[in-house]
Design an enzyme around this catalytic site. Structure first.
Site, PDB file in Angstrom:
ATOM      1  CD  GLU A  92     -84.268  25.715   2.501  1.00 35.94           C
ATOM      2  OE1 GLU A  92     -84.909  26.226   1.564  1.00 35.94           O
ATOM      3  OE2 GLU A  92     -83.398  24.850   2.336  1.00 35.94           O
ATOM      4  CG  ASN A 130     -74.487  25.403   0.491  1.00 35.35           C
ATOM      5  OD1 ASN A 130     -73.822  26.420   0.614  1.00 35.35           O
ATOM      6  ND2 ASN A 130     -75.666  25.255   1.065  1.00 35.35           N
ATOM      7  CG  ASP A 175     -80.899  20.828   1.346  1.00 40.02           C
ATOM      8  OD1 ASP A 175     -82.116  21.041   1.307  1.00 40.02           O
ATOM      9  OD2 ASP A 175     -80.039  21.674   0.989  1.00 40.02           O
ATOM     10  CD  GLU A 218     -77.002  16.443  -6.327  1.00 42.61           C
ATOM     11  OE1 GLU A 218     -77.394  16.894  -5.243  1.00 42.61           O
ATOM     12  OE2 GLU A 218     -77.660  16.505  -7.386  1.00 42.61           O
ATOM     13  CE1 TYR A 278     -82.892  13.315  -2.203  1.00 45.60           C
ATOM     14  CE2 TYR A 278     -82.370  13.156   0.136  1.00 45.60           C
ATOM     15  CZ  TYR A 278     -83.110  12.747  -0.954  1.00 45.60           C
ATOM     16  OH  TYR A 278     -84.068  11.775  -0.799  1.00 45.60           O
ATOM     17  CD  GLN A 306     -79.516  26.323  -0.385  1.00 43.01           C
ATOM     18  OE1 GLN A 306     -80.600  26.911  -0.385  1.00 43.01           O
ATOM     19  NE2 GLN A 306     -79.399  25.064  -0.004  1.00 43.01           N
ATOM     20  CB  CYS A 328     -87.064  24.003  -0.043  1.00 37.48           C
ATOM     21  SG  CYS A 328     -87.155  22.635  -1.205  1.00 37.48           S
TER      22      CYS A 328
HETATM   23  C1  LIG Z   1     -82.470  21.473  -2.314  1.00 39.94           C
HETATM   24  S1  LIG Z   1     -81.109  20.937  -3.295  1.00 39.94           S
HETATM   25  C2  LIG Z   1     -79.851  20.878  -2.058  1.00 39.94           C
HETATM   26  C3  LIG Z   1     -78.433  20.895  -2.537  1.00 39.94           C
HETATM   27  C4  LIG Z   1     -77.369  21.216  -1.512  1.00 39.94           C
HETATM   28  N1  LIG Z   1     -77.625  20.629  -0.227  1.00 39.94           N
HETATM   29  C5  LIG Z   1     -77.159  22.714  -1.360  1.00 39.94           C
HETATM   30  O1  LIG Z   1     -77.349  23.250  -0.262  1.00 39.94           O
HETATM   31  O2  LIG Z   1     -76.792  23.364  -2.354  1.00 39.94           O
HETATM   32  C6  LIG Z   1     -81.553  19.272  -3.599  1.00 39.94           C
HETATM   33  C7  LIG Z   1     -80.535  18.479  -4.380  1.00 39.94           C
HETATM   34  O3  LIG Z   1     -81.024  17.140  -4.506  1.00 39.94           O
HETATM   35  C8  LIG Z   1     -80.665  16.637  -5.785  1.00 39.94           C
HETATM   36  N2  LIG Z   1     -81.602  15.523  -6.062  1.00 39.94           N
HETATM   37  C9  LIG Z   1     -82.846  15.582  -6.578  1.00 39.94           C
HETATM   38  N3  LIG Z   1     -83.404  14.352  -6.602  1.00 39.94           N
HETATM   39  C10 LIG Z   1     -82.491  13.486  -6.084  1.00 39.94           C
HETATM   40  C11 LIG Z   1     -82.476  12.083  -5.836  1.00 39.94           C
HETATM   41  N4  LIG Z   1     -83.528  11.309  -6.117  1.00 39.94           N
HETATM   42  N5  LIG Z   1     -81.369  11.549  -5.284  1.00 39.94           N
HETATM   43  C12 LIG Z   1     -80.298  12.320  -4.984  1.00 39.94           C
HETATM   44  N6  LIG Z   1     -80.242  13.656  -5.210  1.00 39.94           N
HETATM   45  C13 LIG Z   1     -81.334  14.237  -5.742  1.00 39.94           C
HETATM   46  C14 LIG Z   1     -80.749  17.835  -6.704  1.00 39.94           C
HETATM   47  O4  LIG Z   1     -79.939  17.647  -7.842  1.00 39.94           O
HETATM   48  C15 LIG Z   1     -80.253  18.973  -5.788  1.00 39.94           C
HETATM   49  O5  LIG Z   1     -78.877  19.163  -5.933  1.00 39.94           O
END
Ligand SMILES: C[S@@+](CC[C@H](N)C(=O)[O-])C[C@H]1O[C@@H](n2cnc3c(N)ncnc32)[C@H](O)[C@@H]1O
Length: 376
Positions: free
Chosen positions: A367, A230, A308, A246, A225, A198, A333
């Protein structure tokens, strides 16, 4: 907040990063609140809860292009016409990043090995004072570069990673330590370069507290995700068991390490895309990865799904699956894809809480957090 790149002048266009930078903190926030309140009024008519940011020095993660002109370098951002705008400073980055920016540039300028074809730099700071600097080049990095980068790393007391096409050169480590305080309790995190983190840690702490305040915690939690854990790790304290998935290997590695650092043992982290998780959960396909981690999906008593996702929001199958849970927590986001997804989720669920978190102050981005409960 003072920043000369907020407003266009005779010398330059406005910096394209802070596209609301010409406004005061409160003005830009009011602009975004009004816009989002209108956008979501078909789902939610109560005033949106608002979590503010600091009005400067709030970003702990940032990247800059390196601008070369007649042997001199400077940092650069895209301006509003997407042309490179050389900058000397940036008012939204943390104080640690801000002071390092000046000294790092001076040191690189004096050193031809570090200077040559230096293309981009990423700073990742932490509240515990740790600093990871990724220096990206348009040339292969060799022992000479490594020797000079090592000297710089030691002199500035930072961690350097060198990158160029198909090359990642870690000098000592590519991880950074972070500590978050959630409702007075400290949580330790270690993040690996390349995984998601973040960008505004103060707002991040408030987001996690907001979720804990508004969630109806019972039985087991399913998270998609999850990044490096976090939200997962603080949330694991209020659920019996947690299954978190994830897509990124790097993030899952960090998440597992973070579990150990916090002495948490009721979470299973699995590397799976959300699409794959849907297939496993609905019995379309069996995944060896679940067996390897000793996970039996039928043994969970899920009350809640926490999501997320990236800016694209939920895909069709994940959106459909999430409706099977009594409680849905959605952190987004991107208000546009959140709105699209709520069109579907509000057919079966009702919005109980809705908040805006000003993680990306002075930009048009915001966000959001939504808690939904199954309709009676
Ligand atoms: C906005 S970040 C949120 C991460 C975590 N919740 C945090 O607060 O640090 C979105 C996450 O989704 C993962 N992601 C992207 N596409 C995805 C998919 N199709 N399936 C699962 N995870 C995915 C990314 O690698 C990233 O870590």
């Amino acid at each position: 907040m003072e920043c000369k790149y907020f407003k266009p002048s005779d010398e330059h266009e406005q910096c394209g990063s802070c596209n609301l930078g010409g406004m005061s903190y409160e003005e830009q926030l009011d602009y975004k609140i009004t816009k989002e309140q209108q956008r979501f009024e078909n789902f939610y008519t109560k005033p949106l809860e608002v979590i503010k940011s600091e009005d400067g020095a709030f970003r702990n993660r940032v990247e800059f292009r390196i601008f070369h002109k007649m042997g001199q370098i400077s940092y650069a951002m895209n301006d509003t016409n997407r042309k490179l705008l050389p900058i000397e400073s940036c008012s939204i980055v943390s104080d640690d990043i801000s002071s390092l920016m000046t000294i790092l540039l001076k040191k690189v300028q004096e050193n031809n090995e570090l200077l040559r074809k230096f293309f981009m730099v990423e700073f990742l700071g932490s509240t515990s004072g740790d600093m990871l600097v990724t220096m990206i080049y348009h040339r292969k990095l060799d022992e000479d570069w490594e020797a000079e980068a090592r000297l710089l790393q030691d002199e500035l007391n930072i961690k350097i990673v060198g990158r160029s096409r198909k090359q990642k050169l870690i000098l000592d480590t590519d991880t950074i330590e972070e500590e978050l305080t959630i409702n007075g309790k400290k949580f330790k995190f270690k993040y690996q370069e390349g995984g998601f983190t973040q960008p505004n840690q103060k707002v991040n702490e408030k987001m996690i507290e907001w979720v804990l305040r508004n969630i109806d915690a019972k039985d087991d939690l399913c998270e998609l995700y999850c990044g490096g854990g976090n939200f997962t790790i603080p949330l694991s304290k209020v659920f019996d068991n947690v299954l978190a998935t994830e897509i990124s290997k790097t993030s899952i590695r960090s998440a597992k390490l973070n579990c150990t650092l916090n002495d948490v043992n009721n979470i299973k982290f699995i590397r799976m895309s959300s699409e794959e998780f849907v297939e496993a959960r609905t019995g379309v396909r069996e995944y060896r990865r679940l067996k390897q981690e000793d996970v039996n999906l039928d043994s969970y008593n899920f009350s809640t799904i926490f999501m997320d996702p990236p800016r694209a929001g939920l895909d069709d199958t994940t959106r459909a699956l999430s409706k099977q849970f009594d409680q849905i927590i959605y952190i987004s986001c991107n208000p546009e894809t959140l709105h699209r997804d709520l069109e579907e989720l509000t057919k079966t669920h009702e919005i109980k809480n809705f908040a805006l978190f000003d993680q990306f102050a002075f930009s048009k981005h915001i966000e959001s957090g939504v808690v939904l409960q199954r309709k009676a």
